[in-house]
Design an enzyme around this catalytic site. Sequence first.
Site, PDB file in Angstrom:
ATOM      1  N   ASP A 100      -5.159  15.254  -9.443  1.00  0.00           N
ATOM      2  CA  ASP A 100      -5.631  16.606  -9.103  1.00  0.00           C
ATOM      3  C   ASP A 100      -5.090  17.467  -9.922  1.00  0.00           C
ATOM      4  O   ASP A 100      -4.564  17.214 -11.174  1.00  0.00           O
ATOM      5  CB  ASP A 100      -5.350  17.036  -7.512  1.00  0.00           C
ATOM      6  CG  ASP A 100      -3.791  16.942  -7.367  1.00  0.00           C
ATOM      7  OD1 ASP A 100      -2.925  16.910  -8.333  1.00  0.00           O
ATOM      8  OD2 ASP A 100      -3.405  17.355  -6.326  1.00  0.00           O
TER       9      ASP A 100
ATOM     10  N   CYS B  35      -0.683  13.124  -8.625  1.00  0.00           N
ATOM     11  CA  CYS B  35      -0.790  14.391  -7.924  1.00  0.00           C
ATOM     12  C   CYS B  35       0.798  15.211  -8.072  1.00  0.00           C
ATOM     13  O   CYS B  35       1.371  14.617  -8.847  1.00  0.00           O
ATOM     14  CB  CYS B  35      -1.459  14.543  -6.423  1.00  0.00           C
ATOM     15  SG  CYS B  35      -0.584  13.505  -5.317  1.00  0.00           S
TER      16      CYS B  35
ATOM     17  N   THR C 278       3.050  15.138  -5.702  1.00  0.00           N
ATOM     18  CA  THR C 278       4.057  14.181  -5.409  1.00  0.00           C
ATOM     19  C   THR C 278       3.656  12.704  -5.199  1.00  0.00           C
ATOM     20  O   THR C 278       4.355  11.777  -5.170  1.00  0.00           O
ATOM     21  CB  THR C 278       4.465  14.413  -3.842  1.00  0.00           C
ATOM     22  OG1 THR C 278       3.121  14.218  -3.094  1.00  0.00           O
ATOM     23  CG2 THR C 278       4.909  15.912  -3.617  1.00  0.00           C
TER      24      THR C 278
ATOM     25  N   HIS D 138       5.805  -8.547  -5.320  1.00  0.00           N
ATOM     26  CA  HIS D 138       5.638  -8.717  -3.790  1.00  0.00           C
ATOM     27  C   HIS D 138       4.672  -8.336  -3.030  1.00  0.00           C
ATOM     28  O   HIS D 138       4.069  -9.082  -2.145  1.00  0.00           O
ATOM     29  CB  HIS D 138       6.859  -8.342  -2.941  1.00  0.00           C
ATOM     30  CG  HIS D 138       8.080  -8.817  -3.819  1.00  0.00           C
ATOM     31  ND1 HIS D 138       9.359  -8.370  -3.477  1.00  0.00           N
ATOM     32  CD2 HIS D 138       8.207  -9.570  -4.866  1.00  0.00           C
ATOM     33  CE1 HIS D 138      10.216  -9.074  -4.243  1.00  0.00           C
ATOM     34  NE2 HIS D 138       9.638  -9.815  -5.037  1.00  0.00           N
TER      35      HIS D 138
ATOM     36  N   HIS E 170       4.579 -14.888  -0.854  1.00  0.00           N
ATOM     37  CA  HIS E 170       4.212 -13.468  -0.620  1.00  0.00           C
ATOM     38  C   HIS E 170       2.881 -13.416  -0.069  1.00  0.00           C
ATOM     39  O   HIS E 170       2.417 -12.391   0.523  1.00  0.00           O
ATOM     40  CB  HIS E 170       4.261 -12.326  -1.668  1.00  0.00           C
ATOM     41  CG  HIS E 170       5.772 -12.342  -2.212  1.00  0.00           C
ATOM     42  ND1 HIS E 170       6.722 -11.756  -1.674  1.00  0.00           N
ATOM     43  CD2 HIS E 170       6.247 -12.847  -3.405  1.00  0.00           C
ATOM     44  CE1 HIS E 170       8.017 -12.031  -2.346  1.00  0.00           C
ATOM     45  NE2 HIS E 170       7.725 -12.608  -3.365  1.00  0.00           N
TER      46      HIS E 170
END
Length: 149
Positions: free
Chosen positions: A8, A65, A67, A98, A133
Site C-alpha cells: 500500500d 504496508c 506495519t 516450521h 512439522h
Amino acid sequence: MKVAIAADHGGYVLKEEIKELIHEMGYEVFDFGTSNSESVDYPDYALPVAEAVADGRYDRGILICGTGLGMAIAANKVPGVRSVVVHDTFSAKATRQHNDSNVLAMGARVIGFGLAQDIVQTWLQTEYEGGRHDSRVGKIKAIEEKYSK
C-alpha cells in the site's frame, strides 16, 4: 522461484527497493502495485498476491504496508495462504522451516531497508523442513478447510 509482491502507500518505497533485491537474487518478481505513495486500501493489494500464491501462479508472496499487520490479516482470508508478519531474521527462518509460510508481510514503518533485505533473503532462501512439522501444517490446513466451506 516466482515471487508476487505488493504494497500500500505506506510500503511503496520499501517495495520498490525489495523488488530490486529479488531481481538481484535471480528470482522472477511480479509487482501487483501500488505504483506510488498516494493513499490506497491495503486489502486491494493483499488479495491479488494471496490469490496468485494460493492458485500456484507464484511460489511466494511479499506484502508491505506500514506495519505488515493489515496485509497479513487480509491475505490469510484466502484459503491456502499462510501469511506471517516478520520483523526479524530468526522468525523469517523459523516460519519457513516450521510453518511453510508462503506470504511474507513486513512493516515499512517498523523496519528499515537493511533489516528488510536480510529478512527477505532469509525467507526466500529457507526451505520448509517437513517431517515433524507436516502434521502441524496439516492441522492448519484442516482448520482452513473446515471454515472455508
